[in-house]
Design a protein around this motif. Structure first.
Motif, mmCIF file in Angstrom:
data_model
loop_
_atom_site.group_PDB
_atom_site.id
_atom_site.type_symbol
_atom_site.label_atom_id
_atom_site.label_comp_id
_atom_site.label_asym_id
_atom_site.label_seq_id
_atom_site.Cartn_x
_atom_site.Cartn_y
_atom_site.Cartn_z
ATOM 1 N N THR A 195 -3.761 -14.122 -1.472
ATOM 2 C CA THR A 195 -4.728 -14.969 -2.166
ATOM 3 C C THR A 195 -5.395 -14.218 -3.319
ATOM 4 O O THR A 195 -5.587 -14.773 -4.409
ATOM 5 N N GLN A 196 -5.727 -12.948 -3.092
ATOM 6 C CA GLN A 196 -6.353 -12.162 -4.160
ATOM 7 C C GLN A 196 -5.370 -11.930 -5.305
ATOM 8 O O GLN A 196 -5.748 -12.020 -6.482
ATOM 9 N N GLY A 197 -4.142 -11.632 -4.980
ATOM 10 C CA GLY A 197 -3.130 -11.424 -6.017
ATOM 11 C C GLY A 197 -2.867 -12.692 -6.809
ATOM 12 O O GLY A 197 -2.680 -12.640 -8.031
ATOM 13 N N TYR A 198 -2.886 -13.831 -6.120
ATOM 14 C CA TYR A 198 -2.672 -15.110 -6.803
ATOM 15 C C TYR A 198 -3.853 -15.434 -7.715
ATOM 16 O O TYR A 198 -3.673 -15.874 -8.862
ATOM 17 N N ASP A 226 -3.694 -13.298 -10.635
ATOM 18 C CA ASP A 226 -2.399 -13.344 -11.305
ATOM 19 C C ASP A 226 -1.787 -11.938 -11.379
ATOM 20 O O ASP A 226 -1.363 -11.469 -12.433
ATOM 21 N N TYR A 227 -1.767 -11.295 -10.188
ATOM 22 C CA TYR A 227 -1.308 -9.910 -10.103
ATOM 23 C C TYR A 227 -0.182 -9.823 -9.068
ATOM 24 O O TYR A 227 -0.425 -9.608 -7.872
ATOM 25 N N PRO A 228 1.066 -9.990 -9.498
ATOM 26 C CA PRO A 228 2.208 -10.036 -8.573
ATOM 27 C C PRO A 228 2.356 -8.777 -7.722
ATOM 28 O O PRO A 228 2.820 -8.862 -6.582
ATOM 29 N N ASP A 229 1.968 -7.619 -8.260
ATOM 30 C CA ASP A 229 2.124 -6.380 -7.495
ATOM 31 C C ASP A 229 1.345 -6.424 -6.187
ATOM 32 O O ASP A 229 1.784 -5.888 -5.162
ATOM 33 N N GLN A 230 0.179 -7.056 -6.203
ATOM 34 C CA GLN A 230 -0.637 -7.153 -4.994
ATOM 35 C C GLN A 230 0.019 -8.096 -3.982
ATOM 36 O O GLN A 230 -0.021 -7.848 -2.773
ATOM 37 N N ILE A 231 0.631 -9.165 -4.489
ATOM 38 C CA ILE A 231 1.337 -10.103 -3.605
ATOM 39 C C ILE A 231 2.536 -9.417 -2.960
ATOM 40 O O ILE A 231 2.773 -9.543 -1.755
ATOM 41 N N VAL A 232 3.286 -8.681 -3.759
ATOM 42 C CA VAL A 232 4.451 -7.943 -3.241
ATOM 43 C C VAL A 232 4.009 -6.918 -2.198
ATOM 44 O O VAL A 232 4.664 -6.739 -1.167
ATOM 45 N N ALA A 233 2.885 -6.264 -2.446
ATOM 46 C CA ALA A 233 2.348 -5.293 -1.484
ATOM 47 C C ALA A 233 2.022 -5.972 -0.158
ATOM 48 O O ALA A 233 2.270 -5.404 0.923
ATOM 49 N N GLY A 234 1.491 -7.177 -0.229
ATOM 50 C CA GLY A 234 1.194 -7.923 0.987
ATOM 51 C C GLY A 234 2.453 -8.268 1.762
ATOM 52 O O GLY A 234 2.497 -8.144 2.993
ATOM 53 N N ILE A 235 3.491 -8.703 1.050
ATOM 54 C CA ILE A 235 4.765 -9.046 1.701
ATOM 55 C C ILE A 235 5.367 -7.821 2.377
ATOM 56 O O ILE A 235 5.772 -7.871 3.546
ATOM 57 N N ILE A 236 5.398 -6.705 1.648
ATOM 58 C CA ILE A 236 5.969 -5.468 2.205
ATOM 59 C C ILE A 236 5.194 -5.024 3.446
ATOM 60 O O ILE A 236 5.784 -4.646 4.467
ATOM 61 N N SER A 237 3.880 -5.099 3.368
ATOM 62 C CA SER A 237 3.040 -4.637 4.474
ATOM 63 C C SER A 237 3.245 -5.488 5.725
ATOM 64 O O SER A 237 3.358 -4.957 6.842
ATOM 65 N N ILE A 238 3.305 -6.807 5.550
ATOM 66 C CA ILE A 238 3.471 -7.695 6.703
ATOM 67 C C ILE A 238 4.850 -7.528 7.332
ATOM 68 O O ILE A 238 4.990 -7.465 8.562
ATOM 69 N N VAL A 239 5.882 -7.441 6.502
ATOM 70 C CA VAL A 239 7.247 -7.249 7.025
ATOM 71 C C VAL A 239 7.340 -5.911 7.764
ATOM 72 O O VAL A 239 7.911 -5.827 8.861
ATOM 73 N N PHE A 240 6.766 -4.873 7.172
ATOM 74 C CA PHE A 240 6.799 -3.555 7.809
ATOM 75 C C PHE A 240 6.056 -3.577 9.140
ATOM 76 O O PHE A 240 6.539 -3.036 10.151
ATOM 77 N N LEU A 241 4.880 -4.219 9.164
ATOM 78 C CA LEU A 241 4.093 -4.312 10.394
ATOM 79 C C LEU A 241 4.870 -5.061 11.475
ATOM 80 O O LEU A 241 4.888 -4.641 12.641
ATOM 81 N N ALA A 242 5.524 -6.152 11.098
ATOM 82 C CA ALA A 242 6.303 -6.932 12.063
ATOM 83 C C ALA A 242 7.465 -6.118 12.624
ATOM 84 O O ALA A 242 7.729 -6.140 13.835
ATOM 85 N N LEU A 243 8.162 -5.381 11.750
ATOM 86 C CA LEU A 243 9.291 -4.571 12.197
ATOM 87 C C LEU A 243 8.845 -3.450 13.132
ATOM 88 O O LEU A 243 9.489 -3.182 14.154
ATOM 89 N N VAL A 244 7.734 -2.801 12.788
ATOM 90 C CA VAL A 244 7.225 -1.703 13.623
ATOM 91 C C VAL A 244 6.814 -2.218 14.995
ATOM 92 O O VAL A 244 7.156 -1.624 16.033
ATOM 93 N N PHE A 245 6.107 -3.331 15.010
ATOM 94 C CA PHE A 245 5.634 -3.843 16.291
ATOM 95 C C PHE A 245 6.787 -4.385 17.130
ATOM 96 O O PHE A 245 6.809 -4.231 18.358
#
Length: 221
Positions: free
Chosen positions: A168-171, A174-193
């Motif tokens: 939401t903050q990235g949107y 209008d900062y795509p890097d923050q959105i991408v960081a959110g996607i990477i973090s959530i996917v990584f967290l899901a894989l680790v858990f």
């Protein structure tokens, strides 16, 4: 990736919130689903009704549930408990189906042997059926855990979403890097858990490893 590295402290804080909002509902779901699922397993009509109600509960849109719960329970809209309650509903709905199915995977011969040894229904369920059903049950718990980690991010729309707030903050900025960081973090967290639950399952079910080892030994021989 650069934004993720530069703002690691912010992401770490959101990750802690994300884990809390994901894992507490999972634990609540297990506390409810294991005894209820064990009790309804052999009562067909109760099991059918319970599974129907659980299916209906899981089809409720998550965003609508996040908005409805404050009005039903009387909590402030921005209270994290709204997300916990909503995800506890989803976790219970999924797990209450998984527990009877996991118990059904226990061989009838084992159940008959326990009955022949004089085990009561409760003792048989606790000491025989539930432990032997762990491989199937943990596989379902992994699905619920990953689902919760994904759904928590939806709560960011109402201001509570852990790592979803990076979306939401990235949107808004209008900062795509923050959105991408959110996607990477959530996917990584899901894989680790998911990996952690897999390893926990392997540790709790050593007999499955023995079966795999014996098969490999036979193949080599």
């Amino acid at each position: 990736m650069k934004w993720l590295v530069d703002n690691f402290d912010v992401v770490l804080g959101y990750t802690k919130t994300h884990l809390y909002l994901s894992l507490v509902p999972l634990l609540i779901g297990l506390i409810i689903a294991i005894p209820v699922g064990t009790l309804i397993r052999n009562v067909r009509w109760v099991r059918r009704i319970t599974l129907t109600v659980a299916s209906i509960a899981f089809t409720l849109p998550s965003l609508a549930l996040f908005v409805m719960i404050p009005a039903i329970v009387g909590l402030p809209v921005l209270d994290p408990l709204n997300v916990v309650i909503a995800l506890a509903v989803y976790s219970t709905a999924l797990l209450i189906r998984a527990v009877p199915e996991a118990l059904d995977s226990v061989p009838f011969a084992v159940i008959d042997s326990a009955e022949a040894m004089g085990y009561s229904s409760l003792r048989r369920a606790v000491s025989v059926e539930l432990p032997l059903s762990l491989p199937v049950l943990i596989a379902n718990i992994r699905v619920v855990a990953v689902t919760n980690i994904s759904l928590v991010s939806v709560g960011s729309v109402i201001g509570i979403g852990g790592l979803g707030q990076l979306f939401t903050q990235g949107y808004q900025r209008d900062y795509p890097d923050q959105i991408v960081a959110g996607i990477i973090s959530i996917v990584f967290l899901a894989l680790v858990f998911d990996a952690a639950l897999y390893l926990l399952g392997r540790w709790l079910t050593p007999w499955t490893r023995l079966g795999t080892t014996s098969k490999r030994t036979k193949v080599r021989a």
